[in-house]
Design an enzyme around this catalytic site. Sequence first.
Site, mmCIF file in Angstrom:
data_model
loop_
_atom_site.group_PDB
_atom_site.id
_atom_site.type_symbol
_atom_site.label_atom_id
_atom_site.label_comp_id
_atom_site.label_asym_id
_atom_site.label_seq_id
_atom_site.Cartn_x
_atom_site.Cartn_y
_atom_site.Cartn_z
ATOM 1 N N HIS A 55 0.843 -1.202 0.000
ATOM 2 C CA HIS A 55 0.000 0.000 0.000
ATOM 3 C C HIS A 55 0.868 1.238 0.000
ATOM 4 O O HIS A 55 2.085 1.160 0.179
ATOM 5 C CB HIS A 55 -0.995 -0.021 1.168
ATOM 6 C CG HIS A 55 -0.386 0.090 2.529
ATOM 7 N ND1 HIS A 55 0.387 -0.908 3.086
ATOM 8 C CD2 HIS A 55 -0.428 1.085 3.452
ATOM 9 C CE1 HIS A 55 0.778 -0.544 4.293
ATOM 10 N NE2 HIS A 55 0.308 0.674 4.537
ATOM 11 N N HIS A 57 1.476 3.958 1.867
ATOM 12 C CA HIS A 57 2.078 4.720 2.973
ATOM 13 C C HIS A 57 3.610 4.782 2.851
ATOM 14 O O HIS A 57 4.252 3.803 2.474
ATOM 15 C CB HIS A 57 1.671 4.107 4.322
ATOM 16 C CG HIS A 57 0.238 4.400 4.678
ATOM 17 N ND1 HIS A 57 -0.482 3.645 5.573
ATOM 18 C CD2 HIS A 57 -0.603 5.371 4.243
ATOM 19 C CE1 HIS A 57 -1.708 4.146 5.691
ATOM 20 N NE2 HIS A 57 -1.805 5.182 4.880
ATOM 21 N N ASP A 59 6.056 4.766 4.912
ATOM 22 C CA ASP A 59 6.931 3.833 5.639
ATOM 23 C C ASP A 59 6.959 2.449 4.974
ATOM 24 O O ASP A 59 7.603 1.522 5.466
ATOM 25 C CB ASP A 59 6.542 3.729 7.129
ATOM 26 C CG ASP A 59 5.159 3.154 7.357
ATOM 27 O OD1 ASP A 59 4.243 3.469 6.579
ATOM 28 O OD2 ASP A 59 4.984 2.389 8.329
ATOM 29 N N HIS A 60 6.259 2.319 3.822
ATOM 30 C CA HIS A 60 6.275 1.082 3.034
ATOM 31 C C HIS A 60 6.867 1.293 1.639
ATOM 32 O O HIS A 60 7.141 0.338 0.933
ATOM 33 C CB HIS A 60 4.854 0.505 2.910
ATOM 34 C CG HIS A 60 4.291 0.104 4.241
ATOM 35 N ND1 HIS A 60 4.101 -1.213 4.610
ATOM 36 C CD2 HIS A 60 3.916 0.840 5.313
ATOM 37 C CE1 HIS A 60 3.624 -1.260 5.841
ATOM 38 N NE2 HIS A 60 3.499 -0.023 6.290
ATOM 39 N N HIS A 113 -7.453 -0.579 5.454
ATOM 40 C CA HIS A 113 -6.393 0.290 6.000
ATOM 41 C C HIS A 113 -6.148 1.427 5.004
ATOM 42 O O HIS A 113 -6.147 2.594 5.368
ATOM 43 C CB HIS A 113 -5.136 -0.543 6.232
ATOM 44 C CG HIS A 113 -3.948 0.235 6.710
ATOM 45 N ND1 HIS A 113 -3.876 0.790 7.965
ATOM 46 C CD2 HIS A 113 -2.788 0.563 6.093
ATOM 47 C CE1 HIS A 113 -2.709 1.416 8.097
ATOM 48 N NE2 HIS A 113 -2.026 1.298 6.979
ATOM 49 N N ASP A 138 -0.138 -3.717 6.354
ATOM 50 C CA ASP A 138 -0.708 -3.194 7.603
ATOM 51 C C ASP A 138 -2.159 -3.636 7.803
ATOM 52 O O ASP A 138 -2.960 -2.890 8.371
ATOM 53 C CB ASP A 138 -0.656 -1.652 7.615
ATOM 54 C CG ASP A 138 0.742 -1.125 7.893
ATOM 55 O OD1 ASP A 138 1.622 -1.923 8.238
ATOM 56 O OD2 ASP A 138 0.932 0.102 7.758
ATOM 57 N N HIS A 176 4.853 -4.698 11.080
ATOM 58 C CA HIS A 176 5.206 -3.955 12.302
ATOM 59 C C HIS A 176 5.345 -4.902 13.490
ATOM 60 O O HIS A 176 4.607 -5.903 13.585
ATOM 61 C CB HIS A 176 4.135 -2.912 12.653
ATOM 62 C CG HIS A 176 4.134 -1.715 11.754
ATOM 63 N ND1 HIS A 176 4.977 -0.638 11.944
ATOM 64 C CD2 HIS A 176 3.401 -1.432 10.660
ATOM 65 C CE1 HIS A 176 4.755 0.273 11.010
ATOM 66 N NE2 HIS A 176 3.797 -0.176 10.212
HETATM 67 ZN ZN LIG Z 1 0.030 1.732 6.450
#
Ligand SMILES: [Zn+2]
Length: 264
Positions: A55, A57, A59-60, A113, A138, A176
């Site tokens: 996805h 985001h 941090d990905h 998400h 996530d 995570h």
């Molecule tokens: Zn995320």
Amino acid sequence: MMALQIHPIPAFRDNYIWIIHNTEHAVVIDPGDASPVLDYLQSHKLELHAILITHHHSDHTGGNPTLIAKFNVPVYGPKQENIATVTHPVREGDKVHLATLPLILEVIDIPGHTHGHIAYFGSLPASSHGKNILFCGDTLFASGCGRVFEGTPQQMYRSLQKLADLPDDTLVYCTHEYTLGNINFARTVEPSNIDLQREELRAKQLRSENIPTLPTSIAREKSCNPFLRCHLPEINRIACLYAKKKLEQPVEVFATLREWKNNF
Ligand SMILES: [Zn+2]
């Protein structure tokens, strides 16, 4: 040929970037940061062959530009999301062929998400013990689930149900290290769940040695994760107490638990 290995590369505060590799070639999933990936590739003398994204985001995805500049590899990612670095948009029904490893991963749509979130599911070759593997970003965490940012509770619940329907032995590679916090909430919801108590001891031991608690498995999540247990009478009962009203459907229980966890 050497068996395929899957390892977590820690990033930021509590992210894991998963890497699948043999002795020469590697694929990374959700590289939020390039530098720990480059360090791993260099120290293991590996060449990057593809990037998989679940996805949008940052941090990905944040490591993509640096990794692509160095390796010029295909980047697979969700068709429903606008990610500038994705070269191969995929959605449910598509298969990702990673010929150099060798591995085929199926794409599953799991919105909630984010609106276009996807997962990758496959089986390792027999030479690597033939295990089923799932990379779910996530959406599903050990004893928990992701926040519902862009979708509806209905979508997220359906997405989690799709993952729960995968084979019990499927190894689940979440992105995570949220396990102990999730167990803390899960035990509040279900204080008499023996499997969950056992899981807490295991996770505490691993974290005290700084070892990742992941991967988890679909079987373990079905016995410990309250978000996959919304159909059970005891979970319905406590969710009704929290909501101060009668909840008829498992999806209403799910929405209640998710809100409760947000405020926990
Ligand atoms: Zn995320």
